[in-house]
Write a protein that holds these residues in place. Sequence first.
Motif, short mmCIF file in Angstrom:
data_model
loop_
_atom_site.label_atom_id
_atom_site.label_comp_id
_atom_site.label_asym_id
_atom_site.label_seq_id
_atom_site.Cartn_x
_atom_site.Cartn_y
_atom_site.Cartn_z
N CYS A 110 30.78 17.91 23.58
CA CYS A 110 30.55 16.55 23.07
C CYS A 110 30.00 15.66 24.17
O CYS A 110 29.27 14.70 23.90
N ILE A 111 30.30 15.97 25.43
CA ILE A 111 29.91 15.11 26.55
C ILE A 111 28.38 15.00 26.67
O ILE A 111 27.85 13.88 26.67
N PRO A 112 27.63 16.11 26.75
CA PRO A 112 26.17 15.94 26.83
C PRO A 112 25.58 15.30 25.57
O PRO A 112 24.54 14.63 25.64
N THR A 113 26.23 15.48 24.45
CA THR A 113 25.76 14.84 23.22
C THR A 113 25.85 13.33 23.36
O THR A 113 24.88 12.61 23.10
N PHE A 114 27.00 12.83 23.79
CA PHE A 114 27.16 11.39 23.95
C PHE A 114 26.25 10.85 25.06
O PHE A 114 25.71 9.76 24.95
N ILE A 115 26.08 11.63 26.13
CA ILE A 115 25.17 11.21 27.21
C ILE A 115 23.75 11.06 26.66
O ILE A 115 23.06 10.08 26.95
N SER A 116 23.31 12.00 25.83
CA SER A 116 21.96 11.92 25.27
C SER A 116 21.79 10.69 24.39
O SER A 116 20.74 10.04 24.41
N VAL A 117 22.82 10.34 23.64
CA VAL A 117 22.74 9.15 22.79
C VAL A 117 22.70 7.89 23.65
O VAL A 117 21.96 6.95 23.36
N MET A 118 23.47 7.87 24.75
CA MET A 118 23.45 6.70 25.63
C MET A 118 22.07 6.53 26.26
O MET A 118 21.63 5.42 26.53
#
Length: 169
Positions: A110-118
């Motif tokens: 989930c971490i790289p997913t949220f980073i990509s959205v940010m």
Amino acid sequence: LAAAKHLGPVGDPAAIPSLVEALDDDNMLVQRAVIHALGSLGAKKEGPKIRKLMLDETAWPEVRKVAAAALATMLYEPALKDFGRLAKDKDMDVRIGAGSALATLTNITCIPTFISVMKEGNAHQRRVAQLLLQHYTHRSFGFNPRDDKVRRDAAMERWDAWWEKYANE
């Protein structure tokens, strides 16, 4: 819409058949509320229908987002493998839903997913991703979704460096 919003929190499984009837409603808000209620009620039997909506690229992104969260909440096994793919979806709201589903399952992807959205989302999506990521990691690295691009990029470099180190541990 009002009934769907209230039936999930009531917790009565007798509401499931009525909710399922409303699953095909044309109104996005009704669909979203119905899926949320079915997830709250743990209606695994309805998992295939909810999963179909989640995977349907022509469905409302908000519906797909809530479907991912509902399927994770009910631990619907056949959908668990879909979250990683949806975490790279072209729609940011779908990515947020997939990331939230992964976080619910305590899956660190989930971490790289949220980073990509940010990095790529609009101000609202960046804020949602920031809050979810901060909740999941207890870190912020000075990221403020309303900062100018230079400051956001500097914070994102700190996030990327941390994730590169953390992902390899």
